[in-house]
Write a protein that holds these residues in place. Structure first.
Motif, PDB file in Angstrom:
ATOM      1  N   ARG A  75      51.039  41.313  51.140  1.00  0.00           N
ATOM      2  CA  ARG A  75      50.316  42.547  50.835  1.00  0.00           C
ATOM      3  C   ARG A  75      49.705  42.521  49.426  1.00  0.00           C
ATOM      4  O   ARG A  75      49.748  43.498  48.686  1.00  0.00           O
ATOM      5  N   GLU A  76      49.153  41.377  49.092  1.00  0.00           N
ATOM      6  CA  GLU A  76      48.458  41.216  47.817  1.00  0.00           C
ATOM      7  C   GLU A  76      47.007  41.650  47.961  1.00  0.00           C
ATOM      8  O   GLU A  76      46.394  41.465  49.026  1.00  0.00           O
ATOM      9  N   ARG A  77      46.457  42.191  46.897  1.00  0.00           N
ATOM     10  CA  ARG A  77      45.049  42.587  46.887  1.00  0.00           C
ATOM     11  C   ARG A  77      44.259  41.658  45.968  1.00  0.00           C
ATOM     12  O   ARG A  77      44.815  41.046  45.055  1.00  0.00           O
ATOM     13  N   LEU A  78      42.973  41.570  46.228  1.00  0.00           N
ATOM     14  CA  LEU A  78      42.100  40.793  45.360  1.00  0.00           C
ATOM     15  C   LEU A  78      42.047  41.451  43.982  1.00  0.00           C
ATOM     16  O   LEU A  78      42.204  42.669  43.861  1.00  0.00           O
ATOM     17  N   PRO A  79      41.845  40.650  42.933  1.00  0.00           N
ATOM     18  CA  PRO A  79      41.801  41.226  41.584  1.00  0.00           C
ATOM     19  C   PRO A  79      40.632  42.187  41.419  1.00  0.00           C
ATOM     20  O   PRO A  79      39.633  42.109  42.143  1.00  0.00           O
ATOM     21  N   ARG A  80      40.758  43.072  40.459  1.00  0.00           N
ATOM     22  CA  ARG A  80      39.710  44.036  40.170  1.00  0.00           C
ATOM     23  C   ARG A  80      39.088  43.746  38.810  1.00  0.00           C
ATOM     24  O   ARG A  80      39.660  43.051  37.987  1.00  0.00           O
ATOM     25  N   VAL A  86      33.614  37.530  37.186  1.00  0.00           N
ATOM     26  CA  VAL A  86      32.671  36.598  36.560  1.00  0.00           C
ATOM     27  C   VAL A  86      33.399  35.335  36.105  1.00  0.00           C
ATOM     28  O   VAL A  86      32.948  34.209  36.355  1.00  0.00           O
ATOM     29  N   HIS A  87      34.547  35.514  35.452  1.00  0.00           N
ATOM     30  CA  HIS A  87      35.322  34.356  35.004  1.00  0.00           C
ATOM     31  C   HIS A  87      35.843  33.546  36.189  1.00  0.00           C
ATOM     32  O   HIS A  87      35.886  32.311  36.135  1.00  0.00           O
ATOM     33  N   LEU A  88      36.238  34.222  37.252  1.00  0.00           N
ATOM     34  CA  LEU A  88      36.710  33.522  38.440  1.00  0.00           C
ATOM     35  C   LEU A  88      35.588  32.714  39.092  1.00  0.00           C
ATOM     36  O   LEU A  88      35.830  31.642  39.658  1.00  0.00           O
ATOM     37  N   THR A  89      34.362  33.208  39.018  1.00  0.00           N
ATOM     38  CA  THR A  89      33.223  32.477  39.567  1.00  0.00           C
ATOM     39  C   THR A  89      33.025  31.163  38.835  1.00  0.00           C
ATOM     40  O   THR A  89      32.788  30.103  39.456  1.00  0.00           O
ATOM     41  N   VAL A  90      33.145  31.206  37.506  1.00  0.00           N
ATOM     42  CA  VAL A  90      33.031  29.976  36.719  1.00  0.00           C
ATOM     43  C   VAL A  90      34.200  29.046  37.018  1.00  0.00           C
ATOM     44  O   VAL A  90      34.027  27.834  37.191  1.00  0.00           O
ATOM     45  N   ALA A  91      35.411  29.612  37.086  1.00  0.00           N
ATOM     46  CA  ALA A  91      36.594  28.804  37.388  1.00  0.00           C
ATOM     47  C   ALA A  91      36.483  28.160  38.764  1.00  0.00           C
ATOM     48  O   ALA A  91      36.874  26.998  38.944  1.00  0.00           O
ATOM     49  N   ALA A  92      35.961  28.891  39.738  1.00  0.00           N
ATOM     50  CA  ALA A  92      35.792  28.347  41.087  1.00  0.00           C
ATOM     51  C   ALA A  92      34.857  27.147  41.082  1.00  0.00           C
ATOM     52  O   ALA A  92      35.072  26.158  41.799  1.00  0.00           O
ATOM     53  N   GLY A 195      46.554  36.812  31.104  1.00  0.00           N
ATOM     54  CA  GLY A 195      46.866  38.209  30.828  1.00  0.00           C
ATOM     55  C   GLY A 195      46.024  39.226  31.570  1.00  0.00           C
ATOM     56  O   GLY A 195      45.904  40.373  31.145  1.00  0.00           O
ATOM     57  N   THR A 196      45.454  38.831  32.707  1.00  0.00           N
ATOM     58  CA  THR A 196      44.646  39.787  33.463  1.00  0.00           C
ATOM     59  C   THR A 196      45.509  40.794  34.218  1.00  0.00           C
ATOM     60  O   THR A 196      45.027  41.847  34.619  1.00  0.00           O
ATOM     61  N   GLY A 197      46.774  40.451  34.436  1.00  0.00           N
ATOM     62  CA  GLY A 197      47.666  41.343  35.169  1.00  0.00           C
ATOM     63  C   GLY A 197      47.696  41.087  36.657  1.00  0.00           C
ATOM     64  O   GLY A 197      48.535  41.642  37.361  1.00  0.00           O
ATOM     65  N   SER A 198      46.797  40.256  37.151  1.00  0.00           N
ATOM     66  CA  SER A 198      46.790  39.924  38.571  1.00  0.00           C
ATOM     67  C   SER A 198      47.740  38.770  38.835  1.00  0.00           C
ATOM     68  O   SER A 198      48.017  37.957  37.962  1.00  0.00           O
ATOM     69  N   SER A 199      48.227  38.674  40.057  1.00  0.00           N
ATOM     70  CA  SER A 199      49.166  37.617  40.416  1.00  0.00           C
ATOM     71  C   SER A 199      48.443  36.286  40.577  1.00  0.00           C
ATOM     72  O   SER A 199      47.223  36.228  40.758  1.00  0.00           O
ATOM     73  N   HIS A 200      49.228  35.194  40.533  1.00  0.00           N
ATOM     74  CA  HIS A 200      48.673  33.867  40.784  1.00  0.00           C
ATOM     75  C   HIS A 200      47.987  33.807  42.140  1.00  0.00           C
ATOM     76  O   HIS A 200      46.881  33.278  42.281  1.00  0.00           O
ATOM     77  N   LEU A 201      48.641  34.335  43.150  1.00  0.00           N
ATOM     78  CA  LEU A 201      48.123  34.262  44.510  1.00  0.00           C
ATOM     79  C   LEU A 201      46.807  35.019  44.628  1.00  0.00           C
ATOM     80  O   LEU A 201      45.852  34.547  45.244  1.00  0.00           O
TER      81      LEU A 201
END
Length: 313
Positions: A75-80, A86-92, A195-201
């Motif tokens: 029951r994890e949600r995608l980060p907000r 934007v940072h995740l797009t670069v990381a991807a 430190g974004t507060g979102s989980s690894h998953l």
């Protein structure tokens, strides 16, 4: 593979009791080593029937599906947050889309054994770059010696004294560049997503989703739709994505939470050994003395680059 396809944006809570695991961590460590070690064989088989971008796209789709299922179960949600995405797009792009594609293209012309060994240079690139980009990573004599030793191992693998004869320079350069991408990507992640507060998953699920979207855009521009779908390469791609990208990430996170990142990252040193054994035994790839000797030197150098000054962790 590298090890390297996940984001460590938050540290696991070491004060909370860990859930009881069904399998001992050593068994899961061994499974992760085998999965990532065989990934290079699966890439080679996949490119026998499909274009490199198609192999990467399929890999990301199957990997994203596994993480999406895990997120649904937990029951994890995608980060907000727009900045996080934007940072995740670069990381991807740096940690998934680009290196996965480069490895797939490289194995059109180089053996999977060489690709697996090139992957082991990622800690060397990371050490070299972190000395400049990360203030907490200061050079020591041992770490600098490890860096030099590691790249000496690379030259041994490539047979530098013979003028690199018998190797495809373009394919080898692509494999080394893929490993460099991992190092750059990890530094970017540490600078932007900690430190974004979102989980690894949650973060990794979003990252793989974004990488899948990137390949969905790129693949039709450079490849045409297959006229037939060879079964064995298709199964290899499915295994590469579901196991080598999806399940491997889940295993890695469990190991990091249970035994810590230092022990978990030791899997890196088993990957080229397994990749070499699989390539020789199953694909019949040739092996000269310089390949295993150079690989041992690379791994020794990579190990030394991970040694911290006394009192630091």
């Amino acid at each position: 593979m590298t090890t390297v396809t996940t984001t460590t944006a938050t540290a696991p809570d070491t004060t909370a009791p860990l859930p009881r695991r069904a399998l001992d961590w050593r068994l899961r460590f061994g499974a992760l080593s085998l999965i990532w070690g065989f990934s290079f064989l699966l890439i080679k088989v996949g490119t026998d029937g499909y274009a490199p971008f198609q192999v990467t796209f399929g890999r990301l789709l199957f990997g994203t599906a596994v993480l999406a299922a895990a997120m649904a179960v937990k029951r994890e949600r995608l980060p907000r947050g727009g900045r996080t995405w934007v940072h995740l797009t670069v990381a991807a792009f740096l940690l998934n889309a680009l290196p996965f594609s480069l490895f797939a293209y490289s194995e059109l012309t180089i053996p999977s054994t060489l690709a697996g060994i090139c992957n082991a240079t990622s800690p060397l690139w990371g050490m070299a770059l972190s000395l400049v980009a990360l203030s907490e990573d200061r050079p020591t004599r041992v770490r600098v010696a490890g860096l030099g030793l590691g790249f000496l191992g690379v030259l041994t693998v490539l047979g530098a004294w013979q003028g690199f004869s018998g190797l495809d320079a373009r394919g080898t350069a692509m494999a080394l560049l893929a490993s460099l991408c991992y190092a750059i990507g990890w530094i970017y992640v540490r600078r932007t997503l900690a430190g974004t507060g979102s989980s690894h998953l949650s973060l990794t699920g979003a990252q793989l989703l974004l990488a899948s979207v990137q390949l969905a855009v790129i693949t039709p521009l450079f490849t045409s739709m297959p006229t037939h779908f060879p079964l064995l390469p298709l199964l290899a791609i499915a295994a590469l994505g579901a196991l080598g990208t999806g399940l491997a990430v889940l295993l890695q996170y469990g190991l990091v939470a249970e035994v810590g990142p230092t022990t978990a990252q030791m899997v890196t040193y088993f990957i080229p050994v397994i990749a070499t054994a699989a390539g020789v035994a199953i694909l019949g790839e040739s092996l000269t003395w310089s390949t295993p000797v150079g690989a041992v030197i690379v791994l020794a150098g990579a190990g030394l680059t991970q040694v911290r000054a006394r009192g630091k962790r």
